[in-house]
Design a protein around this motif. Structure first.
Motif, PDB file in Angstrom:
ATOM      1  N   ASN A  12       0.824  -1.191   0.000  1.00  0.00           N
ATOM      2  CA  ASN A  12       0.000   0.000   0.000  1.00  0.00           C
ATOM      3  C   ASN A  12       0.864   1.249   0.000  1.00  0.00           C
ATOM      4  OD1 ASN A  12      -2.336  -1.577   0.197  1.00  0.00           O
ATOM      5  ND2 ASN A  12      -2.192  -1.660   2.416  1.00  0.00           N
ATOM      6  N   SER A  13       0.601   2.124  -0.920  1.00  0.00           N
ATOM      7  CA  SER A  13       1.299   3.398  -0.954  1.00  0.00           C
ATOM      8  C   SER A  13       0.339   4.425  -1.507  1.00  0.00           C
ATOM      9  CB  SER A  13       2.559   3.309  -1.828  1.00  0.00           C
ATOM     10  OG  SER A  13       2.215   3.004  -3.162  1.00  0.00           O
ATOM     11  N   GLY A  14       0.613   5.677  -1.200  1.00  0.00           N
ATOM     12  CA  GLY A  14      -0.254   6.740  -1.668  1.00  0.00           C
ATOM     13  C   GLY A  14      -0.702   7.601  -0.507  1.00  0.00           C
ATOM     14  N   LYS A  15      -1.239   8.769  -0.865  1.00  0.00           N
ATOM     15  CA  LYS A  15      -1.695   9.714   0.146  1.00  0.00           C
ATOM     16  C   LYS A  15      -3.219   9.783   0.127  1.00  0.00           C
ATOM     17  CE  LYS A  15       0.646  13.498   0.626  1.00  0.00           C
ATOM     18  NZ  LYS A  15       1.194  14.868   0.381  1.00  0.00           N
ATOM     19  N   ILE A  16      -3.814   9.646   1.302  1.00  0.00           N
ATOM     20  CA  ILE A  16      -5.267   9.659   1.449  1.00  0.00           C
ATOM     21  C   ILE A  16      -5.684  10.900   2.231  1.00  0.00           C
ATOM     22  CG2 ILE A  16      -7.298   8.351   2.177  1.00  0.00           C
ATOM     23  CD1 ILE A  16      -5.504   6.835   0.229  1.00  0.00           C
ATOM     24  N   LEU A  17      -6.666  11.620   1.711  1.00  0.00           N
ATOM     25  CA  LEU A  17      -7.268  12.737   2.436  1.00  0.00           C
ATOM     26  C   LEU A  17      -8.573  12.257   3.059  1.00  0.00           C
ATOM     27  CD1 LEU A  17      -7.784  15.673   3.302  1.00  0.00           C
ATOM     28  CD2 LEU A  17      -8.615  16.128   0.976  1.00  0.00           C
ATOM     29  N   ILE A  18      -8.661  12.333   4.394  1.00  0.00           N
ATOM     30  CA  ILE A  18      -9.873  11.984   5.129  1.00  0.00           C
ATOM     31  C   ILE A  18     -10.528  13.274   5.589  1.00  0.00           C
ATOM     32  CG2 ILE A  18     -10.833  10.797   7.146  1.00  0.00           C
ATOM     33  CD1 ILE A  18      -9.612   8.847   5.233  1.00  0.00           C
ATOM     34  N   ALA A  19     -11.800  13.483   5.238  1.00  0.00           N
ATOM     35  CA  ALA A  19     -12.533  14.670   5.673  1.00  0.00           C
ATOM     36  C   ALA A  19     -13.796  14.235   6.403  1.00  0.00           C
ATOM     37  CB  ALA A  19     -12.879  15.553   4.480  1.00  0.00           C
ATOM     38  N   ASP A  20     -13.825  14.447   7.714  1.00  0.00           N
ATOM     39  CA  ASP A  20     -14.976  14.053   8.537  1.00  0.00           C
ATOM     40  C   ASP A  20     -14.968  14.928   9.790  1.00  0.00           C
ATOM     41  OD1 ASP A  20     -16.719  12.519  10.433  1.00  0.00           O
ATOM     42  OD2 ASP A  20     -16.712  11.064   8.802  1.00  0.00           O
ATOM     43  N   ASP A  21     -16.131  15.419  10.182  1.00  0.00           N
ATOM     44  CA  ASP A  21     -16.177  16.300  11.345  1.00  0.00           C
ATOM     45  C   ASP A  21     -16.153  15.544  12.669  1.00  0.00           C
ATOM     46  OD1 ASP A  21     -18.734  15.291  10.903  1.00  0.00           O
ATOM     47  OD2 ASP A  21     -19.718  17.031  11.796  1.00  0.00           O
ATOM     48  N   GLU A  22     -16.234  14.200  12.628  1.00  0.00           N
ATOM     49  CA  GLU A  22     -16.172  13.402  13.853  1.00  0.00           C
ATOM     50  C   GLU A  22     -14.712  13.036  14.128  1.00  0.00           C
ATOM     51  OE1 GLU A  22     -19.188  10.322  14.453  1.00  0.00           O
ATOM     52  OE2 GLU A  22     -20.092  10.958  12.566  1.00  0.00           O
ATOM     53  N   SER A  23     -14.198  13.569  15.237  1.00  0.00           N
ATOM     54  CA  SER A  23     -12.781  13.363  15.556  1.00  0.00           C
ATOM     55  C   SER A  23     -12.444  11.890  15.755  1.00  0.00           C
ATOM     56  CB  SER A  23     -12.397  14.154  16.811  1.00  0.00           C
ATOM     57  OG  SER A  23     -13.182  13.751  17.924  1.00  0.00           O
ATOM     58  N   ALA A  24     -13.383  11.107  16.304  1.00  0.00           N
ATOM     59  CA  ALA A  24     -13.122   9.683  16.524  1.00  0.00           C
ATOM     60  C   ALA A  24     -12.918   8.959  15.199  1.00  0.00           C
ATOM     61  CB  ALA A  24     -14.268   9.048  17.306  1.00  0.00           C
TER      62      ALA A  24
END
Length: 253
Positions: A12-24
């Protein structure tokens, strides 16, 4: 670190952007995806997601629908004006029509909350693996597919109608290429889902992912979506492209 996790990090390689307002959720996904080799950046709202998208140039984006400042639908729309990066939507909305909205705006896939982080990992891995394989298998002598006024450059992954460039997402291009390579043959929605998204349908809503992408593709390449010429519906099965010749030519010749 176990041998298996070391192997996953190499694969696995690559950059992932996670956008979510729930900190957990941000914390769990950042931890899990980092453990299997991805570089992860996280945003707590839509505007931060767009800012990070501009500066970090991620290989894949995971968007929650219900975010402050700018919701996931708005972020998806803005990203699609400049990039075909794969997008997976996360939604807690119960209505199927609401879930499909993200796909209609250009997302490649979606998961409903609550979801299994393992399933999200699998979908991310499947999309990025296919993207990597596609890039690795490009052949400078590959064919250009000509269907009436439609021309598909399989090397540069561009589609033209006449002289006009038709912007397609990663999934839309692969869908068109898949159907044209099986010209005249019916391809089931289940086969399309497994080939392009990497998972078998487990619910009826999974099939809608294919239907929405076909509708988006038709909207871009067909003169009349109600009477399509390039992508035909085969009732009870799936979809097919009409049987037309494929013209091969060396790119750059």
């Amino acid at each position: 670190m176990t041998t298996q996790s070391q192997s996953e990090q190499r694969r696995n390689s690559g950059k992932i952007l996670i956008a979510d307002d729930e900190s957990a959720i941000r914390r769990i996904l950042t931890t899990r995806l980092s453990m299997v080799g991805y570089q992860v950046v996280a945003a707590a709202d839509g505007r931060e997601a767009l800012s990070l998208f501009e500066t970090e140039n991620p290989d894949l984006v995971v968007l929650d629908v219900m975010m402050p400042k700018l919701n996931g639908y708005g972020v998806c729309q803005k990203i699609r004006t400049q990039s075909d990066v794969p997008i997976i939507m996360l939604t807690a909305l119960g209505d199927v029509a609401d879930r499909i909205t993200g796909l209609e705006l250009g997302a490649d896939d979606y998961l409903t909350k609550p979801f299994s982080p393992k399933e999200l990992e699998a979908r991310i891995q499947a999309i990025l693996r296919r993207l990597k394989e596609t890039n690795a298998n490009r052949d400078v002598s590959a064919e250009t597919i000509q269907v009436d006024a439609l021309r598909i450059d399989t090397v540069k992954r561009r589609v033209y109608k006449g002289e006009q460039l038709i912007p397609l997402t990663y999934i839309e291009f692969n869908l068109l290429e898949l159907l044209l390579k099986h010209s005249g043959e019916a391809v089931s929605r289940s086969e399309i889902l497994q080939e392009l998204w990497g998972y078998a349908p487990r619910r009826i809503a999974d099939m809608r992912v294919v239907d929405v992408h076909v509708a988006r593709l038709r909207a871009k390449i067909e003169e009349d979506q109600r009477n399509p010429e390039y992508i035909l519906t085969v009732r009870g099965i799936g979809y097919a492209s009409q049987r037309l010749p494929i013209v091969e030519e060396a790119i750059g010749a």
